[in-house]
Design a protein around this motif. Structure first.
Motif, PDB file in Angstrom:
ATOM      1  N   SER A   1       0.863  -1.180   0.000  1.00 31.68           N
ATOM      2  CA  SER A   1       0.000   0.000   0.000  1.00 31.68           C
ATOM      3  C   SER A   1       0.896   1.226   0.000  1.00 31.68           C
ATOM      4  O   SER A   1       2.095   1.142   0.303  1.00 31.68           O
ATOM      5  CB  SER A   1      -0.909   0.028   1.229  1.00 31.68           C
ATOM      6  OG  SER A   1      -0.135   0.216   2.401  1.00 31.68           O
ATOM      7  N   GLU A   2       0.313   2.364  -0.334  1.00 35.26           N
ATOM      8  CA  GLU A   2       1.098   3.594  -0.304  1.00 35.26           C
ATOM      9  C   GLU A   2       1.537   3.909   1.120  1.00 35.26           C
ATOM     10  O   GLU A   2       2.656   4.390   1.341  1.00 35.26           O
ATOM     11  CB  GLU A   2       0.275   4.739  -0.880  1.00 35.26           C
ATOM     12  CG  GLU A   2       1.077   6.016  -1.037  1.00 35.26           C
ATOM     13  CD  GLU A   2       0.345   7.052  -1.874  1.00 35.26           C
ATOM     14  OE1 GLU A   2       1.033   7.825  -2.553  1.00 35.26           O
ATOM     15  OE2 GLU A   2      -0.901   7.076  -1.833  1.00 35.26           O
ATOM     16  N   ALA A   3       0.683   3.620   2.110  1.00 38.92           N
ATOM     17  CA  ALA A   3       1.060   3.868   3.509  1.00 38.92           C
ATOM     18  C   ALA A   3       2.261   3.009   3.904  1.00 38.92           C
ATOM     19  O   ALA A   3       3.175   3.486   4.593  1.00 38.92           O
ATOM     20  CB  ALA A   3      -0.128   3.581   4.420  1.00 38.92           C
ATOM     21  N   ALA A   4       2.268   1.748   3.465  1.00 30.20           N
ATOM     22  CA  ALA A   4       3.399   0.872   3.772  1.00 30.20           C
ATOM     23  C   ALA A   4       4.668   1.366   3.087  1.00 30.20           C
ATOM     24  O   ALA A   4       5.773   1.280   3.642  1.00 30.20           O
ATOM     25  CB  ALA A   4       3.076  -0.558   3.350  1.00 30.20           C
ATOM     26  N   MET A   5       4.530   1.885   1.870  1.00 33.62           N
ATOM     27  CA  MET A   5       5.695   2.434   1.173  1.00 33.62           C
ATOM     28  C   MET A   5       6.227   3.655   1.900  1.00 33.62           C
ATOM     29  O   MET A   5       7.441   3.815   2.074  1.00 33.62           O
ATOM     30  CB  MET A   5       5.304   2.787  -0.261  1.00 33.62           C
ATOM     31  CG  MET A   5       6.461   3.285  -1.115  1.00 33.62           C
ATOM     32  SD  MET A   5       7.713   2.030  -1.453  1.00 33.62           S
ATOM     33  CE  MET A   5       9.215   2.924  -1.020  1.00 33.62           C
ATOM     34  N   ASP A   6       5.334   4.521   2.343  1.00 28.36           N
ATOM     35  CA  ASP A   6       5.758   5.708   3.097  1.00 28.36           C
ATOM     36  C   ASP A   6       6.486   5.300   4.380  1.00 28.36           C
ATOM     37  O   ASP A   6       7.492   5.923   4.758  1.00 28.36           O
ATOM     38  CB  ASP A   6       4.548   6.572   3.445  1.00 28.36           C
ATOM     39  CG  ASP A   6       3.937   7.254   2.231  1.00 28.36           C
ATOM     40  OD1 ASP A   6       4.599   7.297   1.171  1.00 28.36           O
ATOM     41  OD2 ASP A   6       2.783   7.729   2.337  1.00 28.36           O
ATOM     42  N   ALA A   7       5.999   4.257   5.036  1.00 31.53           N
ATOM     43  CA  ALA A   7       6.639   3.793   6.272  1.00 31.53           C
ATOM     44  C   ALA A   7       8.039   3.252   5.993  1.00 31.53           C
ATOM     45  O   ALA A   7       8.975   3.483   6.772  1.00 31.53           O
ATOM     46  CB  ALA A   7       5.773   2.724   6.932  1.00 31.53           C
ATOM     47  N   LEU A   8       8.187   2.537   4.890  1.00 36.03           N
ATOM     48  CA  LEU A   8       9.506   2.019   4.535  1.00 36.03           C
ATOM     49  C   LEU A   8      10.472   3.158   4.224  1.00 36.03           C
ATOM     50  O   LEU A   8      11.636   3.135   4.648  1.00 36.03           O
ATOM     51  CB  LEU A   8       9.389   1.082   3.330  1.00 36.03           C
ATOM     52  CG  LEU A   8      10.714   0.534   2.788  1.00 36.03           C
ATOM     53  CD1 LEU A   8      11.443  -0.298   3.843  1.00 36.03           C
ATOM     54  CD2 LEU A   8      10.477  -0.303   1.527  1.00 36.03           C
ATOM     55  N   MET A   9      10.005   4.164   3.485  1.00 40.39           N
ATOM     56  CA  MET A   9      10.862   5.306   3.180  1.00 40.39           C
ATOM     57  C   MET A   9      11.316   5.987   4.468  1.00 40.39           C
ATOM     58  O   MET A   9      12.495   6.363   4.605  1.00 40.39           O
ATOM     59  CB  MET A   9      10.107   6.295   2.289  1.00 40.39           C
ATOM     60  CG  MET A   9       9.750   5.781   0.917  1.00 40.39           C
ATOM     61  SD  MET A   9      11.046   5.986  -0.309  1.00 40.39           S
ATOM     62  CE  MET A   9      10.669   7.644  -0.895  1.00 40.39           C
ATOM     63  N   ALA A  10      10.407   6.153   5.414  1.00 34.48           N
ATOM     64  CA  ALA A  10      10.753   6.801   6.677  1.00 34.48           C
ATOM     65  C   ALA A  10      11.755   5.961   7.464  1.00 34.48           C
ATOM     66  O   ALA A  10      12.688   6.493   8.081  1.00 34.48           O
ATOM     67  CB  ALA A  10       9.489   7.049   7.502  1.00 34.48           C
ATOM     68  N   ALA A  11      11.570   4.640   7.438  1.00 37.68           N
ATOM     69  CA  ALA A  11      12.467   3.757   8.180  1.00 37.68           C
ATOM     70  C   ALA A  11      13.872   3.735   7.581  1.00 37.68           C
ATOM     71  O   ALA A  11      14.867   3.618   8.309  1.00 37.68           O
ATOM     72  CB  ALA A  11      11.889   2.344   8.213  1.00 37.68           C
ATOM     73  N   MET A  12      13.957   3.832   6.251  1.00 35.18           N
ATOM     74  CA  MET A  12      15.254   3.759   5.588  1.00 35.18           C
ATOM     75  C   MET A  12      15.947   5.115   5.495  1.00 35.18           C
ATOM     76  O   MET A  12      17.156   5.179   5.234  1.00 35.18           O
ATOM     77  CB  MET A  12      15.082   3.182   4.184  1.00 35.18           C
ATOM     78  CG  MET A  12      14.768   1.695   4.149  1.00 35.18           C
ATOM     79  SD  MET A  12      16.131   0.677   4.800  1.00 35.18           S
ATOM     80  CE  MET A  12      17.363   0.898   3.501  1.00 35.18           C
TER      81      MET A  12
END
Length: 303
Positions: free
Chosen positions: A181-192
Protein backbone atom coordinates in the motif's frame (compact mmCIF):
# COMPACT_ATOMS: atom_id res chain seq x y z
CA UNK A 1 8.95 13.63 -35.34
CA UNK A 2 7.78 13.60 -31.70
CA UNK A 3 6.51 10.02 -31.93
CA UNK A 4 9.81 8.99 -33.46
CA UNK A 5 11.60 10.61 -30.50
CA UNK A 6 9.38 8.73 -28.05
CA UNK A 7 10.05 5.48 -29.87
CA UNK A 8 13.79 6.08 -29.69
CA UNK A 9 13.54 6.92 -26.00
CA UNK A 10 11.54 3.78 -25.30
CA UNK A 11 13.75 1.46 -27.33
CA UNK A 12 16.92 2.79 -25.71
CA UNK A 13 15.78 2.70 -22.10
CA UNK A 14 12.51 0.93 -21.51
CA UNK A 15 13.01 -2.61 -22.53
CA UNK A 16 13.78 -3.20 -26.20
CA UNK A 17 17.25 -4.64 -25.51
CA UNK A 18 16.73 -7.85 -27.47
CA UNK A 19 13.82 -9.06 -25.32
CA UNK A 20 10.95 -10.79 -27.15
CA UNK A 21 7.58 -9.90 -25.67
CA UNK A 22 5.56 -11.55 -28.46
CA UNK A 23 6.30 -15.17 -27.51
CA UNK A 24 5.45 -17.83 -26.37
CA UNK A 25 2.01 -17.47 -28.00
CA UNK A 26 -0.83 -17.07 -25.54
CA UNK A 27 1.31 -17.25 -22.42
CA UNK A 28 0.19 -14.72 -19.79
CA UNK A 29 2.45 -12.38 -17.89
CA UNK A 30 2.59 -12.30 -14.10
CA UNK A 31 0.11 -9.40 -14.25
CA UNK A 32 -2.98 -8.99 -16.47
CA UNK A 33 -3.41 -6.23 -19.07
CA UNK A 34 -5.97 -4.41 -16.92
CA UNK A 35 -3.49 -3.99 -14.06
CA UNK A 36 -2.34 -0.56 -12.94
CA UNK A 37 1.24 -1.66 -13.58
CA UNK A 38 0.57 -2.27 -17.30
CA UNK A 39 -0.57 1.33 -17.56
CA UNK A 40 2.25 2.86 -15.50
CA UNK A 41 5.07 0.90 -17.16
CA UNK A 42 3.86 1.70 -20.68
CA UNK A 43 4.96 5.34 -20.59
CA UNK A 44 8.61 5.70 -21.72
CA UNK A 45 8.90 9.31 -20.57
CA UNK A 46 7.90 8.66 -16.97
CA UNK A 47 9.77 5.36 -16.87
CA UNK A 48 12.94 7.22 -17.84
CA UNK A 49 12.53 9.88 -15.15
CA UNK A 50 11.38 7.36 -12.55
CA UNK A 51 14.23 4.99 -13.35
CA UNK A 52 16.83 7.67 -12.60
CA UNK A 53 15.04 8.70 -9.39
CA UNK A 54 14.98 5.07 -8.25
CA UNK A 55 18.72 4.68 -8.83
CA UNK A 56 19.42 7.85 -6.82
CA UNK A 57 17.46 6.48 -3.86
CA UNK A 58 19.07 3.06 -4.19
CA UNK A 59 22.60 4.44 -4.33
CA UNK A 60 21.89 6.70 -1.38
CA UNK A 61 22.09 3.55 0.76
CA UNK A 62 25.84 2.87 1.15
CA UNK A 63 25.69 -0.93 0.89
CA UNK A 64 23.59 -0.79 -2.26
CA UNK A 65 25.79 1.98 -3.63
CA UNK A 66 28.99 -0.01 -3.42
CA UNK A 67 27.31 -3.22 -4.47
CA UNK A 68 26.22 -1.52 -7.69
CA UNK A 69 29.12 0.85 -8.31
CA UNK A 70 31.90 -1.65 -7.56
CA UNK A 71 30.36 -4.72 -9.21
CA UNK A 72 28.52 -3.53 -12.31
CA UNK A 73 29.20 -1.98 -15.70
CA UNK A 74 27.50 1.32 -14.88
CA UNK A 75 30.68 3.41 -15.06
CA UNK A 76 32.07 1.63 -18.14
CA UNK A 77 28.90 1.39 -20.23
CA UNK A 78 25.98 3.32 -18.71
CA UNK A 79 23.77 2.98 -21.81
CA UNK A 80 24.01 -0.81 -21.82
CA UNK A 81 23.44 -0.96 -18.06
CA UNK A 82 20.33 1.23 -18.31
CA UNK A 83 18.97 -0.85 -21.19
CA UNK A 84 19.46 -4.05 -19.21
CA UNK A 85 17.74 -2.54 -16.18
CA UNK A 86 14.89 -1.23 -18.34
CA UNK A 87 14.52 -4.59 -20.04
CA UNK A 88 14.24 -6.35 -16.68
CA UNK A 89 11.52 -3.92 -15.58
CA UNK A 90 9.55 -4.49 -18.79
CA UNK A 91 9.85 -8.28 -18.56
CA UNK A 92 8.58 -8.11 -14.98
CA UNK A 93 5.29 -6.59 -16.20
CA UNK A 94 4.88 -7.61 -19.86
CA UNK A 95 7.02 -10.68 -20.40
CA UNK A 96 5.59 -14.18 -20.56
CA UNK A 97 5.74 -15.70 -17.07
CA UNK A 98 8.24 -18.37 -18.12
CA UNK A 99 10.57 -15.69 -19.49
CA UNK A 100 10.26 -13.66 -16.30
CA UNK A 101 10.91 -16.67 -14.08
CA UNK A 102 14.07 -17.46 -16.04
CA UNK A 103 15.24 -13.86 -15.75
CA UNK A 104 14.54 -13.67 -12.02
CA UNK A 105 16.44 -16.92 -11.40
CA UNK A 106 19.41 -15.60 -13.38
CA UNK A 107 19.44 -12.27 -11.50
CA UNK A 108 19.16 -14.05 -8.15
CA UNK A 109 22.19 -16.21 -9.00
CA UNK A 110 24.16 -13.10 -9.88
CA UNK A 111 23.17 -11.42 -6.62
CA UNK A 112 24.32 -14.46 -4.67
CA UNK A 113 27.87 -13.94 -5.96
CA UNK A 114 28.15 -10.25 -5.07
CA UNK A 115 29.52 -9.25 -1.70
CA UNK A 116 32.00 -6.80 -0.28
CA UNK A 117 32.69 -4.12 2.31
CA UNK A 118 31.95 -0.41 2.15
CA UNK A 119 34.78 2.09 2.80
CA UNK A 120 33.34 2.51 6.31
CA UNK A 121 33.83 -1.20 6.96
CA UNK A 122 30.22 -2.31 6.63
CA UNK A 123 29.81 -5.72 4.99
CA UNK A 124 27.18 -6.22 2.33
CA UNK A 125 25.71 -8.93 0.13
CA UNK A 126 23.55 -8.20 -2.90
CA UNK A 127 21.07 -10.85 -1.78
CA UNK A 128 20.59 -9.28 1.66
CA UNK A 129 16.78 -9.20 2.16
CA UNK A 130 16.86 -5.59 3.39
CA UNK A 131 18.77 -4.41 0.31
CA UNK A 132 16.62 -6.41 -2.11
CA UNK A 133 13.54 -4.83 -0.54
CA UNK A 134 14.94 -1.30 -0.82
CA UNK A 135 15.84 -1.72 -4.50
CA UNK A 136 12.45 -3.22 -5.40
CA UNK A 137 10.42 -0.73 -3.39
CA UNK A 138 12.22 2.39 -4.58
CA UNK A 139 11.74 1.34 -8.20
CA UNK A 140 8.02 0.81 -7.61
CA UNK A 141 7.73 4.17 -5.87
CA UNK A 142 9.66 6.15 -8.48
CA UNK A 143 7.84 4.72 -11.51
CA UNK A 144 4.47 5.45 -9.91
CA UNK A 145 5.36 8.98 -8.78
CA UNK A 146 6.83 9.97 -12.14
CA UNK A 147 3.73 8.65 -13.92
CA UNK A 148 1.36 10.49 -11.57
CA UNK A 149 3.30 13.76 -11.87
CA UNK A 150 3.70 13.86 -15.63
CA UNK A 151 1.29 11.45 -17.34
CA UNK A 152 -1.99 11.13 -15.44
CA UNK A 153 -3.36 11.24 -11.88
CA UNK A 154 -3.49 7.91 -10.03
CA UNK A 155 -6.33 7.60 -7.48
CA UNK A 156 -5.49 6.37 -3.98
CA UNK A 157 -7.19 3.00 -4.53
CA UNK A 158 -5.17 2.42 -7.70
CA UNK A 159 -1.97 3.40 -5.92
CA UNK A 160 -2.57 0.70 -3.31
CA UNK A 161 -3.51 -1.78 -6.02
CA UNK A 162 -0.29 -0.95 -7.87
CA UNK A 163 1.82 -1.81 -4.82
CA UNK A 164 -0.08 -5.05 -4.27
CA UNK A 165 0.51 -6.01 -7.88
CA UNK A 166 4.27 -5.92 -7.31
CA UNK A 167 4.20 -8.77 -4.80
CA UNK A 168 4.27 -11.79 -7.21
CA UNK A 169 7.15 -10.37 -9.21
CA UNK A 170 9.04 -9.29 -6.10
CA UNK A 171 8.74 -12.80 -4.67
CA UNK A 172 10.44 -14.27 -7.74
CA UNK A 173 13.37 -11.93 -7.11
CA UNK A 174 13.53 -13.08 -3.49
CA UNK A 175 12.05 -9.91 -2.00
CA UNK A 176 10.27 -10.55 1.28
CA UNK A 177 7.24 -8.52 2.36
CA UNK A 178 7.28 -5.69 -0.19
CA UNK A 179 5.01 -2.74 0.62
CA UNK A 180 1.43 -3.49 -0.45
CA UNK A 181 0.00 0.00 0.00
CA UNK A 182 1.10 3.59 -0.30
CA UNK A 183 1.06 3.87 3.51
CA UNK A 184 3.40 0.87 3.77
CA UNK A 185 5.69 2.43 1.17
CA UNK A 186 5.76 5.71 3.10
CA UNK A 187 6.64 3.79 6.27
CA UNK A 188 9.51 2.02 4.54
CA UNK A 189 10.86 5.31 3.18
CA UNK A 190 10.75 6.80 6.68
CA UNK A 191 12.47 3.76 8.18
CA UNK A 192 15.25 3.76 5.59
CA UNK A 193 15.80 7.54 5.54
CA UNK A 194 18.44 7.49 8.34
CA UNK A 195 20.49 5.06 6.22
CA UNK A 196 20.73 7.48 3.28
CA UNK A 197 23.76 9.71 2.87
CA UNK A 198 25.38 11.99 0.29
CA UNK A 199 28.21 10.62 -1.81
CA UNK A 200 30.41 11.87 -4.66
CA UNK A 201 29.19 8.79 -6.54
CA UNK A 202 25.73 10.35 -6.83
CA UNK A 203 27.22 13.39 -8.50
CA UNK A 204 29.28 11.18 -10.80
CA UNK A 205 26.17 9.20 -11.68
CA UNK A 206 24.20 12.33 -12.55
CA UNK A 207 27.03 13.64 -14.71
CA UNK A 208 27.13 10.32 -16.59
CA UNK A 209 23.38 10.45 -17.10
CA UNK A 210 23.57 14.02 -18.37
CA UNK A 211 26.48 13.62 -20.78
CA UNK A 212 27.04 9.98 -21.79
CA UNK A 213 25.78 8.64 -25.13
CA UNK A 214 22.69 7.06 -23.62
CA UNK A 215 19.90 8.34 -25.84
CA UNK A 216 20.16 8.62 -29.62
CA UNK A 217 21.69 11.95 -30.66
CA UNK A 218 18.37 13.61 -31.66
CA UNK A 219 16.99 12.95 -28.16
CA UNK A 220 20.14 13.53 -26.13
CA UNK A 221 19.02 16.96 -24.95
CA UNK A 222 16.42 15.11 -22.89
CA UNK A 223 19.11 13.55 -20.71
CA UNK A 224 19.82 16.77 -18.80
CA UNK A 225 16.13 17.47 -18.33
CA UNK A 226 15.52 13.87 -17.29
CA UNK A 227 18.30 14.00 -14.68
CA UNK A 228 16.92 17.25 -13.20
CA UNK A 229 13.40 15.83 -13.25
CA UNK A 230 14.56 12.77 -11.34
CA UNK A 231 16.13 14.87 -8.59
CA UNK A 232 13.03 17.08 -8.55
CA UNK A 233 10.82 13.98 -8.11
CA UNK A 234 12.45 13.00 -4.82
CA UNK A 235 10.80 14.13 -1.59
CA UNK A 236 12.43 17.29 -0.25
CA UNK A 237 13.84 15.59 2.84
CA UNK A 238 15.40 12.86 0.69
CA UNK A 239 17.06 15.46 -1.53
CA UNK A 240 18.55 17.09 1.57
CA UNK A 241 19.79 13.78 2.95
CA UNK A 242 21.41 12.89 -0.36
CA UNK A 243 22.88 16.36 -0.85
CA UNK A 244 21.15 16.79 -4.20
CA UNK A 245 20.04 20.10 -5.66
CA UNK A 246 18.47 21.25 -8.90
CA UNK A 247 14.85 21.82 -9.75
CA UNK A 248 13.05 21.81 -13.06
CA UNK A 249 12.07 25.07 -14.64
CA UNK A 250 8.41 25.66 -15.44
CA UNK A 251 9.06 25.27 -19.16
CA UNK A 252 10.89 21.97 -18.68
CA UNK A 253 8.12 20.63 -16.48
CA UNK A 254 5.54 21.58 -19.10
CA UNK A 255 7.58 19.92 -21.84
CA UNK A 256 7.89 16.66 -19.92
CA UNK A 257 4.19 16.70 -19.13
CA UNK A 258 3.30 17.17 -22.78
CA UNK A 259 5.64 14.39 -23.90
CA UNK A 260 4.34 12.04 -21.21
CA UNK A 261 0.71 12.77 -22.04
CA UNK A 262 1.37 12.23 -25.73
CA UNK A 263 2.94 8.87 -24.86
CA UNK A 264 -0.17 8.17 -22.78
CA UNK A 265 -2.48 8.67 -25.76
CA UNK A 266 -0.68 6.36 -28.17
CA UNK A 267 0.80 2.89 -27.95
CA UNK A 268 3.74 2.38 -30.26
CA UNK A 269 3.34 -0.93 -32.12
CA UNK A 270 6.89 -1.93 -31.23
CA UNK A 271 6.42 -1.34 -27.49
CA UNK A 272 6.57 -4.19 -24.95
CA UNK A 273 2.92 -3.57 -24.02
CA UNK A 274 1.72 -3.81 -27.64
CA UNK A 275 3.75 -6.93 -28.31
CA UNK A 276 2.53 -8.51 -25.08
CA UNK A 277 -1.09 -7.83 -26.11
CA UNK A 278 -0.37 -9.49 -29.45
CA UNK A 279 1.10 -12.49 -27.63
CA UNK A 280 -1.98 -12.85 -25.46
CA UNK A 281 -4.24 -12.60 -28.52
CA UNK A 282 -2.42 -15.48 -30.23
CA UNK A 283 -3.75 -18.98 -29.50
CA UNK A 284 -1.29 -21.13 -27.58
CA UNK A 285 -1.37 -23.77 -30.32
CA UNK A 286 -0.42 -21.33 -33.06
CA UNK A 287 3.24 -21.16 -34.12
CA UNK A 288 5.12 -18.06 -33.08
CA UNK A 289 5.83 -15.56 -35.82
CA UNK A 290 8.23 -12.64 -35.61
CA UNK A 291 6.46 -9.33 -35.01
CA UNK A 292 6.16 -7.12 -38.05
CA UNK A 293 8.39 -4.12 -38.20
CA UNK A 294 6.42 -0.91 -37.98
CA UNK A 295 7.38 2.65 -38.48
CA UNK A 296 7.24 4.46 -35.13
CA UNK A 297 5.04 7.03 -36.85
CA UNK A 298 2.32 4.41 -37.29
CA UNK A 299 1.25 4.68 -33.68
CA UNK A 300 -2.17 3.49 -32.70
CA UNK A 301 -4.43 4.92 -29.96
CA UNK A 302 -4.21 3.22 -26.61
CA UNK A 303 -7.24 1.45 -25.34
Amino acid sequence: MILDLLDRLASQIAGFDGADFSTPPGEPAVLPPDSVSWRVFSNPVTMYVGGIAAVLLELGEPRVRHGVWDHSSFKRDPARRLRRTGTAAMITVYGARSRFEALAARVSRMHGAIEGTTPDGEAYRADDPELLLWVQATASWAFLEAYARYAAPVPAADRDRYYREARPGAALYGVENPPESEAAMDALMAAMAPRLEPSPILGELLEILRTASILPRPARWLQRIGARAAVDLLPADMRVRLGLAGRLGAGERLLLRRLARLAERVELPSSPAARARARLATPRSAPATPPALHSPLHAVPKE
